[in-house]
Write a protein that holds these residues in place. Structure first.
Motif, mmCIF file in Angstrom:
data_model
loop_
_atom_site.group_PDB
_atom_site.id
_atom_site.type_symbol
_atom_site.label_atom_id
_atom_site.label_comp_id
_atom_site.label_asym_id
_atom_site.label_seq_id
_atom_site.Cartn_x
_atom_site.Cartn_y
_atom_site.Cartn_z
ATOM 1 N N ALA A 37 0.829 -1.211 0.000
ATOM 2 C CA ALA A 37 0.000 0.000 0.000
ATOM 3 C C ALA A 37 0.863 1.260 0.000
ATOM 4 O O ALA A 37 0.552 2.242 -0.678
ATOM 5 N N ILE A 38 1.959 1.237 0.772
ATOM 6 C CA ILE A 38 2.873 2.391 0.801
ATOM 7 C C ILE A 38 3.486 2.597 -0.579
ATOM 8 O O ILE A 38 3.518 3.721 -1.106
ATOM 9 N N ASN A 39 3.950 1.517 -1.185
ATOM 10 C CA ASN A 39 4.568 1.627 -2.512
ATOM 11 C C ASN A 39 3.570 2.103 -3.557
ATOM 12 O O ASN A 39 3.894 2.931 -4.415
ATOM 13 N N ASP A 40 2.349 1.586 -3.507
ATOM 14 C CA ASP A 40 1.324 1.982 -4.483
ATOM 15 C C ASP A 40 0.948 3.452 -4.347
ATOM 16 O O ASP A 40 0.526 4.090 -5.313
ATOM 17 N N SER A 41 1.089 3.992 -3.128
ATOM 18 C CA SER A 41 0.709 5.389 -2.890
ATOM 19 C C SER A 41 1.712 6.377 -3.479
ATOM 20 O O SER A 41 1.397 7.546 -3.670
ATOM 21 N N GLY A 42 2.943 5.903 -3.726
ATOM 22 C CA GLY A 42 3.988 6.800 -4.207
ATOM 23 C C GLY A 42 4.617 7.632 -3.105
ATOM 24 O O GLY A 42 5.378 8.567 -3.366
ATOM 25 N N ALA A 43 4.316 7.315 -1.851
ATOM 26 C CA ALA A 43 4.875 8.069 -0.720
ATOM 27 C C ALA A 43 6.389 7.925 -0.656
ATOM 28 O O ALA A 43 6.941 6.886 -1.006
ATOM 29 N N GLU A 44 7.055 8.972 -0.204
ATOM 30 C CA GLU A 44 8.506 8.957 -0.045
ATOM 31 C C GLU A 44 8.929 8.842 1.411
ATOM 32 O O GLU A 44 10.096 8.599 1.698
ATOM 33 N N MET A 45 7.982 9.061 2.321
ATOM 34 C CA MET A 45 8.304 8.963 3.743
ATOM 35 C C MET A 45 7.056 8.590 4.521
ATOM 36 O O MET A 45 5.935 8.803 4.062
ATOM 37 N N LEU A 46 7.273 8.005 5.696
ATOM 38 C CA LEU A 46 6.190 7.592 6.572
ATOM 39 C C LEU A 46 6.337 8.324 7.899
ATOM 40 O O LEU A 46 7.411 8.312 8.495
ATOM 41 N N LEU A 47 5.268 8.999 8.339
ATOM 42 C CA LEU A 47 5.269 9.709 9.619
ATOM 43 C C LEU A 47 4.480 8.899 10.637
ATOM 44 O O LEU A 47 3.366 8.456 10.348
ATOM 45 N N ASN A 48 5.057 8.729 11.797
ATOM 46 C CA ASN A 48 4.394 7.983 12.869
ATOM 47 C C ASN A 48 3.791 8.951 13.879
ATOM 48 O O ASN A 48 4.504 9.630 14.609
ATOM 49 N N TYR A 49 2.453 9.001 13.907
ATOM 50 C CA TYR A 49 1.720 9.808 14.886
ATOM 51 C C TYR A 49 0.752 8.927 15.669
ATOM 52 O O TYR A 49 -0.335 9.363 16.044
ATOM 53 N N LEU A 50 1.130 7.689 15.910
ATOM 54 C CA LEU A 50 0.283 6.781 16.679
ATOM 55 C C LEU A 50 0.159 7.270 18.127
ATOM 56 O O LEU A 50 0.969 8.070 18.594
ATOM 57 N N PRO A 51 -0.845 6.791 18.860
ATOM 58 C CA PRO A 51 -0.991 7.197 20.267
ATOM 59 C C PRO A 51 0.219 6.798 21.117
ATOM 60 O O PRO A 51 0.906 5.813 20.819
ATOM 61 N N VAL A 52 0.466 7.574 22.167
ATOM 62 C CA VAL A 52 1.535 7.253 23.121
ATOM 63 C C VAL A 52 1.348 5.820 23.623
ATOM 64 O O VAL A 52 0.233 5.386 23.912
ATOM 65 N N GLY A 53 2.451 5.087 23.713
ATOM 66 C CA GLY A 53 2.399 3.714 24.207
ATOM 67 C C GLY A 53 2.273 2.667 23.122
ATOM 68 O O GLY A 53 2.220 1.469 23.423
ATOM 69 N N SER A 54 2.257 3.096 21.855
ATOM 70 C CA SER A 54 2.115 2.144 20.741
ATOM 71 C C SER A 54 3.476 1.541 20.388
ATOM 72 O O SER A 54 4.023 1.768 19.302
ATOM 73 N N GLU A 55 4.029 0.787 21.305
ATOM 74 C CA GLU A 55 5.372 0.225 21.126
ATOM 75 C C GLU A 55 5.399 -0.791 19.987
ATOM 76 O O GLU A 55 6.212 -0.695 19.057
ATOM 77 N N GLU A 56 4.527 -1.774 20.043
ATOM 78 C CA GLU A 56 4.505 -2.832 19.035
ATOM 79 C C GLU A 56 4.114 -2.276 17.663
ATOM 80 O O GLU A 56 4.720 -2.616 16.646
ATOM 81 N N ALA A 57 3.113 -1.411 17.636
ATOM 82 C CA ALA A 57 2.644 -0.854 16.369
ATOM 83 C C ALA A 57 3.709 0.031 15.728
ATOM 84 O O ALA A 57 3.888 0.026 14.504
ATOM 85 N N THR A 58 4.444 0.800 16.531
ATOM 86 C CA THR A 58 5.497 1.650 15.984
ATOM 87 C C THR A 58 6.597 0.814 15.344
ATOM 88 O O THR A 58 7.076 1.127 14.244
ATOM 89 N N ARG A 59 7.006 -0.248 16.023
ATOM 90 C CA ARG A 59 8.043 -1.113 15.444
ATOM 91 C C ARG A 59 7.543 -1.792 14.163
ATOM 92 O O ARG A 59 8.309 -1.976 13.217
ATOM 93 N N PHE A 60 6.256 -2.137 14.134
ATOM 94 C CA PHE A 60 5.669 -2.731 12.924
ATOM 95 C C PHE A 60 5.792 -1.762 11.747
ATOM 96 O O PHE A 60 6.242 -2.127 10.654
ATOM 97 N N TYR A 61 5.394 -0.504 11.947
ATOM 98 C CA TYR A 61 5.420 0.459 10.849
ATOM 99 C C TYR A 61 6.844 0.907 10.508
ATOM 100 O O TYR A 61 7.115 1.272 9.362
ATOM 101 N N ALA A 62 7.757 0.863 11.480
ATOM 102 C CA ALA A 62 9.164 1.127 11.163
ATOM 103 C C ALA A 62 9.710 0.039 10.236
ATOM 104 O O ALA A 62 10.449 0.327 9.288
#
Length: 296
Positions: A37-62
């Motif tokens: 989905a990221i590649n199809d969007s043509g995005a060049e960067m990903l910004l993480n604004y998940l809620p505080v405490g999203s340890e597992e989710a942040t590592r997933f998106y990294a």
């Protein structure tokens, strides 16, 4: 549908106000689906604004950013850029990373840091300080869960500790989210108290109240982080962007005063090596020497 993982606190699943979110009945997508989905969007960067405490989710998106080959800007207090293992992964892929935990344009942390730096420069001994914050948005509601707050407290505390003349004892510094006040809505109120001593060991104290609209307060800083990440992409520069991280974030891999970080960013934008910072990146932070020591 994205991957929620630990991105939503249990006590918030039934929250409703003047907006609605939907938790899908469908299975959460796997990493390959998100990367596609990221590649199809043509995005060049990903910004993480998940809620505080999203340890597992942040590592997933990294990981997704790494696999998709895009820059990563980590705006929350989960330690990615400041974790040597994660930083190495982005360096190996030659992908820019900025982090961790974005500072507001004019918020509690930047004001507290600036005052602390002023104490040092004016030779005032800082004995004790606190920063208490209240708000009524979902960020504060999420932070009612104390288990999600460890990284947040570390990030905010270290942002201030890093500009003191010498490290303060833990019992003399308290910084962190304080309480959720529903009627405040998106208004965040910060109370700062600083107790110290002037020349001759004469006691003094300072109290400050700051009121801001919380949600948009980091928007301009995030835009500048995006601009710096784009410059790095254009230059083929990967790994930690030390100058933008130090200026834009509370918990960067290397801490500098805001004055130093400002000049470092100016040099970064101009494509120049910072004449005052390069050597410092190879050293751990030492104690700062105040202009005059109170009582001496």
């Amino acid at each position: 549908m994205g991957c929620v993982l630990d991105g939503l606190a249990e006590h918030m699943k039934d929250y409703r106000d003047d907006w609605t979110f939907i938790l899908s009945d469908q299975p959460e997508p796997d990493e390959a689906t998100v990367v596609s989905a990221i590649n199809d969007s043509g995005a060049e960067m990903l910004l993480n604004y998940l809620p505080v405490g999203s340890e597992e989710a942040t590592r997933f998106y990294a990981r997704c950013a790494l696999e998709a080959g895009v820059a990563f800007i980590n705006n929350i207090p989960v330690f990615i850029a400041s974790d040597p293992e994660w930083a190495r992964k982005f360096e190996e892929r030659n992908l820019p990373i900025i982090g961790d935990d974005i500072k507001a344009q004019l918020g509690a942390t930047i004001v507290h840091r600036t005052l602390t730096d002023l104490f040092v420069k004016r030779g005032v001994k800082l004995d004790r300080t606190y920063q208490l914050n209240t708000g009524g948005n979902t960020d504060f509601l999420n932070m009612l869960n104390q288990a999600r707050l460890h990284s947040k407290k570390v990030s905010k505390t270290e942002a201030v500790q890093s500009v003191t003349a010498s490290r303060m004892p833990d019992e003399n510094i308290h910084i962190g989210p304080s309480d959720y006040v529903p009627w405040q809505k998106d208004n965040k109120v910060c109370f700062i108290r600083m107790e110290g001593a002037l020349f001759g060991n004469v006691p003094m104290n300072l109290e400050l109240r700051l009121s801001v609209e919380d949600s948009p307060n980091s928007a301009g800083v995030a835009i500048d982080a995006i601009r710096c990440a784009k410059l790095a992409l254009n230059r083929g520069q990967g790994g930690i962007l030390y100058a933008p991280s130090a200026y834009f974030c509370k918990h960067p891999p290397k801490q500098f005063t805001d004055d130093e970080a400002f000049h470092m960013v100016e040099h970064f934008i101009a494509g120049k090596k910072s004449p005052t910072s390069r050597e410092k990146l190879d050293h751990s932070r030492g104690e700062r020497k105040p202009a005059a020591v109170a009582g001496q």
